[in-house]
Design a protein around this motif. Structure first.
Motif, PDB file in Angstrom:
ATOM      1  N   MET A   1      -4.075   6.007   5.601  1.00 37.25           N
ATOM      2  CA  MET A   1      -4.978   5.488   4.568  1.00 37.25           C
ATOM      3  C   MET A   1      -4.755   3.989   4.383  1.00 37.25           C
ATOM      4  SD  MET A   1      -5.185   6.511   0.525  1.00 37.25           S
ATOM      5  CE  MET A   1      -5.711   8.206   0.680  1.00 37.25           C
TER       6      MET A   1
ATOM      7  N   MET B   1      -7.747   0.816  -6.220  1.00 32.75           N
ATOM      8  CA  MET B   1      -7.767   1.389  -4.865  1.00 32.75           C
ATOM      9  C   MET B   1      -6.881   2.623  -4.726  1.00 32.75           C
ATOM     10  SD  MET B   1      -6.494  -0.070  -1.221  1.00 32.75           S
ATOM     11  CE  MET B   1      -7.649  -1.392  -0.965  1.00 32.75           C
ATOM     12  N   ALA B   2      -5.603   2.488  -5.088  1.00 28.22           N
ATOM     13  CA  ALA B   2      -4.683   3.613  -4.870  1.00 28.22           C
ATOM     14  C   ALA B   2      -5.043   4.828  -5.736  1.00 28.22           C
ATOM     15  CB  ALA B   2      -3.243   3.173  -5.092  1.00 28.22           C
TER      16      ALA B   2
ATOM     17  N   ALA C   1       0.832  -1.207   0.000  1.00 30.06           N
ATOM     18  CA  ALA C   1       0.000   0.000   0.000  1.00 30.06           C
ATOM     19  C   ALA C   1       0.867   1.258   0.000  1.00 30.06           C
ATOM     20  CB  ALA C   1      -0.925  -0.007   1.212  1.00 30.06           C
TER      21      ALA C   1
ATOM     22  N   SER D   1      -8.356   6.298  -4.241  1.00 34.76           N
ATOM     23  CA  SER D   1      -8.208   6.829  -2.881  1.00 34.76           C
ATOM     24  C   SER D   1      -7.337   8.074  -2.860  1.00 34.76           C
ATOM     25  CB  SER D   1      -7.573   5.783  -1.963  1.00 34.76           C
ATOM     26  OG  SER D   1      -8.296   4.586  -2.012  1.00 34.76           O
ATOM     27  N   LEU D   2      -6.337   8.097  -3.715  1.00 37.65           N
ATOM     28  CA  LEU D   2      -5.421   9.244  -3.732  1.00 37.65           C
ATOM     29  C   LEU D   2      -5.914  10.344  -4.671  1.00 37.65           C
ATOM     30  CD1 LEU D   2      -2.121   7.170  -3.780  1.00 37.65           C
ATOM     31  CD2 LEU D   2      -2.936   8.596  -1.895  1.00 37.65           C
TER      32      LEU D   2
ATOM     33  N   LEU E   1       2.521   2.218  -3.263  1.00 36.92           N
ATOM     34  CA  LEU E   1       1.646   2.855  -4.250  1.00 36.92           C
ATOM     35  C   LEU E   1       1.444   4.340  -3.943  1.00 36.92           C
ATOM     36  CD1 LEU E   1      -0.942  -0.039  -4.427  1.00 36.92           C
ATOM     37  CD2 LEU E   1       0.463   0.737  -6.339  1.00 36.92           C
ATOM     38  N   GLY E   2       2.013   4.795  -2.839  1.00 33.92           N
ATOM     39  CA  GLY E   2       1.902   6.202  -2.480  1.00 33.92           C
ATOM     40  C   GLY E   2       0.836   6.490  -1.437  1.00 33.92           C
ATOM     41  N   MET E   3       0.209   5.420  -0.910  1.00 34.09           N
ATOM     42  CA  MET E   3      -0.814   5.665   0.107  1.00 34.09           C
ATOM     43  C   MET E   3      -0.158   6.040   1.431  1.00 34.09           C
ATOM     44  SD  MET E   3      -3.302   2.471  -0.914  1.00 34.09           S
ATOM     45  CE  MET E   3      -4.574   2.721   0.293  1.00 34.09           C
ATOM     46  N   PRO E   4      -0.628   7.115   2.082  1.00 38.15           N
ATOM     47  CA  PRO E   4      -0.094   7.465   3.395  1.00 38.15           C
ATOM     48  C   PRO E   4      -0.427   6.360   4.411  1.00 38.15           C
ATOM     49  CG  PRO E   4      -1.387   9.267   2.474  1.00 38.15           C
ATOM     50  CD  PRO E   4      -1.621   8.079   1.615  1.00 38.15           C
TER      51      PRO E   4
ATOM     52  N   LYS F   1      -7.651   1.294   4.805  1.00 40.67           N
ATOM     53  CA  LYS F   1      -8.187   0.595   3.625  1.00 40.67           C
ATOM     54  C   LYS F   1      -7.621  -0.807   3.446  1.00 40.67           C
ATOM     55  CE  LYS F   1      -9.720   4.479   1.118  1.00 40.67           C
ATOM     56  NZ  LYS F   1     -10.970   4.373   0.402  1.00 40.67           N
TER      57      LYS F   1
END
Lengths: 219, 242
Positions: free
Chosen positions: A131, B102-103, A122, B106-107, A125-128, A135
């Motif tokens: 998040m 998702m990514a 996650a 969400s982003l 992919l750049g998700m903080p 998720k």
């Protein structure tokens, strides 16, 4: 007096008792679950202070008997501060703090059981972090937590009987009071036990349905 | 144009020095294969590039963004660096489509509709469009890895990192994943691949890098490195694996 007559005579008071038991348990589990989630998240936080806070809370609750906690809140706190609680309030607070600590441990275990690769995927992919937690990690953690949570719900329900020591008028306390009048302890404790048993069986069946519906690809 | 620049990278785990001094430049569209014995630091180096491992010292710049700058927005930088893992790491609670969307959704990189269109296009290119509604546990390892590649590509990265992408696969599934990677290389993606697949390195890499004991021991075009290695450690390693 025959068993049936005794049963019919004591039933109204026992039903009052189980009603109190269910109320105290339900409130404790709802608030305890919120507490447990908050402190469970603290336990995996990057912030050392929050992890420490969780440690202290969980250690104190796990390290002392429920009965001592109940006495402290019902007798000790008024003695210290002059503020008095009703037995129901004191009992429910005790049960809530207890459930919260154990649920915090369940939440922590659930989060830590999720493979670290999930967080890395996650994040890559750049998700903080938050998040990713919300998720990716938590939805998976919840699935592994469900059996332990149901188990904790049952334990909390049964632990509420200990609150009879501070006079909370729940099922066990009602049973004690009835026996104090008629000395029919064998029959009354059997009825009381059966009432707990029925509620817990219902809860167990519900949990089985929930677990089945949580299998991947079905929700 | 230089896409990835690694300067004097060092990484310690406690007192163990895993990377001792790594300098590397990767040009746009270049395919780099990193080989070396296990424990040599090749995966660690790769994971430093998108900061899954924090560099102990040194500088890493990807597409002008300094990854090693503590004040930089690493989450933003990572969007530009796709990563494929040995264990796939697909999200088991999400369908193939949701894994990919998702990514970006969400982003807020793409709307749901846009992301789904992108996902379909990517799934088609990795040959997985017919499994769009499947869940990861219903797929073979090779299929999961192809979905994982599509998921990484969905963020439209400029650089792709592969961390032993075929090492966890049954032998008969290695080919399908390597073919997807070959196509990606052919389409001009900048790729850094840690691998034990010497055939792939020989065929696809522009440059092969041999890492041992935390250093880049030797590097060069595959022909040169495989057929005429200079360093004794490279020769020993190649003798063992070829």
């Amino acid at each position: 007096m025959g068993f049936f007559e005794l049963f019919m005579q004591s039933l109204p008071r026992l039903v009052q008792g189980i009603w109190i038991t269910l109320q105290a348990t339900l409130i404790s589990l709802l608030v305890g679950t919120v507490l447990g989630i908050i402190f469970g998240l603290f336990s995996v936080s990057k912030v050392g202070f929050l992890r420490g806070l969780n440690r202290v809370y969980v250690d104190i609750i796990r390290g002392t008997p429920l009965i001592v906690q109940a006495f402290f809140i019902y007798f000790g706190i008024p003695n210290l501060t002059g503020i008095r609680f009703e037995s129901f309030t004191a009992g429910t607070i005790t049960l809530t703090l207890n459930a919260g600590a154990y649920i915090a441990e369940i939440v922590r275990g659930g989060i830590q059981a999720v493979n670290v690769g999930q967080m890395e995927a996650a994040r890559s992919l750049g998700m903080p972090r938050r998040m990713a937690m919300r998720k990716v990690i938590l939805p998976q953690a919840v699935r592994t937590m469900i059996p332990a949570l149901i188990n904790q719900f049952i334990i909390t329900l049964k632990d509420s009987s200990i609150l009879s020591v501070i006079g909370m008028p729940e099922l066990t306390q009602k049973g004690k009071l009835i026996i104090a009048n008629n000395f029919r302890s064998a029959e009354i404790w059997m009825i009381v036990g059966a009432m707990y048993f029925i509620v817990i069986m219902v809860l167990t069946q519900v949990s089985k349905v929930i677990e089945r519906n949580l299998e991947y690809g079905k929700s | 144009m230089v896409k990835v620049e690694v300067k004097d990278l060092r990484k310690n785990f406690g007192t163990l020095e895993v990377l001792k001094k790594i300098d590397l430049e990767v040009n746009e569209g270049e395919v780099i294969c990193i080989i070396g014995p296990s424990g040599s630091g090749k995966s660690t180096m790769l994971r430093c590039i998108n900061a899954l491992e924090k560099a102990t010292s040194g500088t890493i710049i990807v597409d002008g963004n300094e990854i090693t700058d503590e004040k930089g927005d690493i989450n933003l930088y990572r969007r530009n660096i796709g990563m494929v893992f040995q264990q796939f790491n697909l999200f088991p609670h999400k369908s193939v489509l949701q894994n990919i969307t998702m990514a970006p959704v969400s982003l807020k990189v793409e709307t749901k509709q846009e992301a789904e269109a992108t996902a379909r296009k990517l799934l088609k290119s990795v040959g997985m469009l017919d499994k769009i509604d499947a869940f990861p546990h219903q797929l073979s390892g090779g299929q999961q890895q192809r979905v994982a590649i599509a998921r990484a590509l969905a963020m439209q990265p400029d650089v792709m990192l592969f961390d032993e992408p075929t090492s966890a696969l049954d032998p008969e599934m290695v080919g399908e994943v390597l073919n997807v990677m070959k196509q990606l290389a052919f389409d001009g993606m900048t790729m850094i691949v840690v691998t034990h697949e010497m055939g792939f390195a020989r065929e696809v890499a522009d440059r092969v890098i041999f890492i041992d004991d935390g250093y880049i021991v030797e590097q060069g075009p595959p022909d040169q490195l495989f057929n005429n290695p200079q360093n004794e450690r490279t020769i020993n390693f190649l003798n063992m694996v070829l």
